[in-house]
Enzyme design. Structure first.
Site: not given
Ligand code: 13P
Ligand code: ZN
Length: 272
Positions: A116, A139, A141, A169, A210
Site C-alpha cells: 500500500e 492503515h 482493519h 466526543e 476493507h
Molecule cells: P501489506 O502486507 O502489503 O502491508 O498489506 C496489508 C494490507 O493491509 C493490504 O491492504
Molecule cells: Zn489492508
C-alpha cells in the site's frame, strides 16, 4: 553513529504495531504505517549516502523527493515487529527523480515496503499540501469499523453523522468527518490516487469492506482518529439492532463543535 534500535521513531513503530495487533485491528499482515522522518534525526543513526538497495516505486512521488520514511514491510505481521524491527520495518528515502525508494535500513531478509505504499505516499503528498506538518499515514482493519461497512450505508455524510451520534466526543475529534471510498482493488496506484484525493479533505478515509486510513501530525493523532472511529463503530454495532430510545441531536452536536471551537462539516448535520 547511534544504534538505530534505540531511535525514538523505531521505538514508536514497535509500540504502535504491537498495540494495534493487541487491539485485534491488524490480523496476519493486515495494516501498514508510514512515518516521515526529519533528515537530521535519521542522520544520527544512518549513513544517508549509502543506500542498501534501490526499490522502484511505479509512480511519480516527486513532491516527496528526498523525504525519508520508516514504513512497515509487505507481508509482515504487526505482531512480529517488536521482536524483529530490522526484518519487518524499513527506512527509505525517495530518490531525487521521485521514481524510486532508496533503502537505507531494514527489510533485512530481502523484503520490501508495504504493497500500500502508493496509497501512503500519495496520501502523504495530499496531506502535506493542506497541512505541512503532517507526518503519519496509518492503515488498519479495525473490527467494528469493518463490520459497520456491511450494515450501514456507505455515504460520507450519513456514515459520519452516525459515528458522531455514537459518542459525545466524536465531532470534536474528527470534525472534518470521514471520507468513504467504494470497494476497490487494494495495493494499486488507482486506490492510492482515490485515497489521496479524499485525504485533501479528510484525515480519515474508509476503504469499503476493507479497513480505514488515518493521517496525522503525530502517531498519536493518526492512531487516536482511528481509535475514536472504531469506538463509535463498536457502539453502533452494539446498539443498531435494538430500539433507539436516546440520541445526541444535531443541535447538540453543533453546540459541542462550537464550544470546542472546531471547524466541523456543517453540511453533515441536518440543521433547520
Ligand atoms: P501489506 O502486507 O502489503 O502491508 O498489506 C496489508 C494490507 O493491509 C493490504 O491492504
Ligand atoms: Zn489492508
Amino acid at each position: 553513529m547511534k544504534d538505530i534500535l534505540t531511535a525514538p521513531f523505531v521505538e514508536e513503530m514497535r509500540k504502535t504495531t504491537a498495540n494495534m495487533y493487541r487491539l485485534g485491528w491488524d490480523e496476519r499482515n493486515g495494516g501498514n504505517i508510514s512515518l516521515m522522518l526529519e533528515e537530521r534525526e535519521a542522520a544520527e543513526y544512518l549513513d544517508l549516502n549509502d543506500p542498501v538497495r534501490i526499490l522502484p516505486l511505479g509512480f511519480d512521488a516527486m513532491p516527496v523527493a528526498g523525504r525519508i520514511f520508516i514504513v512497515t514491510g509487505t507481508g509482515r505481521y504487526f505482531k512480529n515487529v517488536d521482536a524483529d524491527p530490522e526484518t519487518n520495518l524499513g527506512i527509505v528515502r525517495i530518490s531525487q527523480d521521485g521514481r524510486a525508494a532508496e533503502l537505507l535500513w531494514g527489510y533485512r531478509d530481502g523484503g520490501t515496503f508495504t504493497s500500500e505504499f502508493p496509497a501512503h505516499l500519495m496520501s502523504h503528498m495530499a496531506r502535506l499540501s493542506v497541512d505541512p506538518l503532517n507526518r503519519v499515514i496509518m492503515h488498519s482493519h479495525p473490527t467494528c469499523t469493518l463490520a459497520m461497512n456491511y450494515v450501514h450505508e456507505l455515504d460520507e455524510k450519513k456514515l459520519t453523522h452516525t459515528l458522531w451520534e455514537m459518542c459525545t466526543e466524536c465531532i470534536v475529534v474528527f470534525p472534518d468527518g470521514v471520507g468513504v471510498l467504494p470497494w476497490m482493488l487494494c495495493g494499486t496506484n488507482s486506490i492510492g490516487e482515490a485515497t489521496a484525493e479524499k485525504m485533501k479533505e479528510f484525515r480519515l478515509v474508509i476503504w469499503a469492506m476493507h479497513g480505514i486510513y488515518g493521517a496525522g501530525r503525530t502517531m498519536d493523532e493518526a492512531f487516536g482518529l482511528i481509535e475514536t472511529v472504531e469506538k463509535a463503530a463498536q457502539v453502533y454495532m452494539l446498539t443498531s439492532h435494538l430500539p433507539r430510545i436516546n440520541t445526541i441531536r444535531d443541535e447538540q452536536l453543533k453546540e459541542l463543535a462550537e464550544h470546542f471551537g472546531v471547524n466541523y462539516r456543517r453540511d453533515f448535520l441536518n440543521l433547520s
